[in-house]
Design a protein around this motif. Structure first.
Motif, PDB file in Angstrom:
ATOM      1  N   GLY A  35       0.808  -1.206   0.000  1.00 11.89           N
ATOM      2  CA  GLY A  35       0.000   0.000   0.000  1.00 11.89           C
ATOM      3  C   GLY A  35       0.840   1.254   0.000  1.00 11.89           C
ATOM      4  N   TRP A  36       0.202   2.324  -0.454  1.00  7.13           N
ATOM      5  CA  TRP A  36       0.781   3.665  -0.353  1.00  7.13           C
ATOM      6  C   TRP A  36      -0.106   4.502   0.564  1.00  7.13           C
ATOM      7  N   PHE A  37       0.532   5.228   1.453  1.00  9.15           N
ATOM      8  CA  PHE A  37      -0.147   6.164   2.341  1.00  9.15           C
ATOM      9  C   PHE A  37       0.578   7.498   2.257  1.00  9.15           C
ATOM     10  N   ALA A  92       2.815  16.055   0.783  1.00  5.97           N
ATOM     11  CA  ALA A  92       2.853  15.163   1.941  1.00  5.97           C
ATOM     12  C   ALA A  92       4.109  14.304   1.858  1.00  5.97           C
ATOM     13  N   VAL A  93       4.357  13.586   2.943  1.00  6.08           N
ATOM     14  CA  VAL A  93       5.337  12.506   2.898  1.00  6.08           C
ATOM     15  C   VAL A  93       4.575  11.242   2.502  1.00  6.08           C
ATOM     16  N   TYR A  94       5.069  10.582   1.500  1.00  8.07           N
ATOM     17  CA  TYR A  94       4.421   9.376   0.979  1.00  8.07           C
ATOM     18  C   TYR A  94       5.187   8.145   1.467  1.00  8.07           C
ATOM     19  N   TYR A  95       4.435   7.196   2.010  1.00 11.80           N
ATOM     20  CA  TYR A  95       5.007   5.980   2.556  1.00 11.80           C
ATOM     21  C   TYR A  95       4.460   4.759   1.820  1.00 11.80           C
ATOM     22  N   CYS A  96       5.311   3.781   1.598  1.00 14.66           N
ATOM     23  CA  CYS A  96       4.797   2.489   1.164  1.00 14.66           C
ATOM     24  C   CYS A  96       4.831   1.543   2.361  1.00 14.66           C
ATOM     25  N   ALA A  97       3.976   0.548   2.295  1.00 16.75           N
ATOM     26  CA  ALA A  97       3.821  -0.369   3.411  1.00 16.75           C
ATOM     27  C   ALA A  97       3.436  -1.738   2.884  1.00 16.75           C
ATOM     28  N   ALA A 112      -4.300   1.463   7.901  1.00 15.05           N
ATOM     29  CA  ALA A 112      -2.858   1.511   8.122  1.00 15.05           C
ATOM     30  C   ALA A 112      -2.404   0.494   9.174  1.00 15.05           C
ATOM     31  N   ARG A 113      -3.249   0.227  10.142  1.00 11.39           N
ATOM     32  CA  ARG A 113      -2.855  -0.670  11.238  1.00 11.39           C
ATOM     33  C   ARG A 113      -2.627  -2.102  10.770  1.00 11.39           C
ATOM     34  N   ARG A 114      -3.079  -2.438   9.575  1.00 12.19           N
ATOM     35  CA  ARG A 114      -2.940  -3.806   9.077  1.00 12.19           C
ATOM     36  C   ARG A 114      -1.543  -4.091   8.532  1.00 12.19           C
TER      37      ARG A 114
END
Length: 128
Positions: A35-37, A92-97, A112-114
């Motif tokens: 995912g991307w957040f 924004a700051v973009y995060y992958c997860a 996001a918690r997953r």
């Protein structure tokens, strides 16, 4: 320990495009979800998009459909986020997860918690 490294952020004018990359340190089972957040200053982390590692399923934040596109290249262990028609509010700051739950579902991909592993983030700044 899986490592995720984002790249491709930077400064762009409104209306421009950027492509973010997220490269993983190893290969994964096809059922995993990447995912991307994003997180803007003073705001909560926000879901952007997600893709199953085998690429058959995607999920997008409703507000970003049509402008953002997620894709993957399994051979490179990399997931991409193509961002078009960028707006200042995309700053924004973009995060992958990575969600390594074998039974991970796309319906829950916005939570996001997953996610079990996170990258360090890459800054995207859109000027008006």
């Amino acid at each position: 320990q899986v490592q995720l490294v984002e790249s491709g952020g930077g400064l762009v004018q409104a209306g421009g495009s950027l492509r973010l990359s997220c490269t993983a340190s190893e290969t994964f089972l096809s059922t995993y979800i990447m995912g991307w957040f994003r997180q803007a200053p003073g705001k909560e982390r926000e879901f952007v998009a997600a893709i199953r590692w085998n690429g058959d399923n995607t999920n997008y934040a409703d507000s970003l459909k049509g402008r953002f596109a997620i894709s993957r290249d399994n051979a490179k262990n990399t997931v991409y986020l193509q961002m078009n028609s960028l707006k200042p509010e995309d700053t924004a700051v973009y995060y992958c997860a990575l969600d390594v739950n074998f039974f991970a579902t796309m319906e829950a991909a916005a939570q996001a918690r997953r996610y079990d592993y996170w990258g360090q983030g890459t800054q995207v700044t859109v000027s008006s």
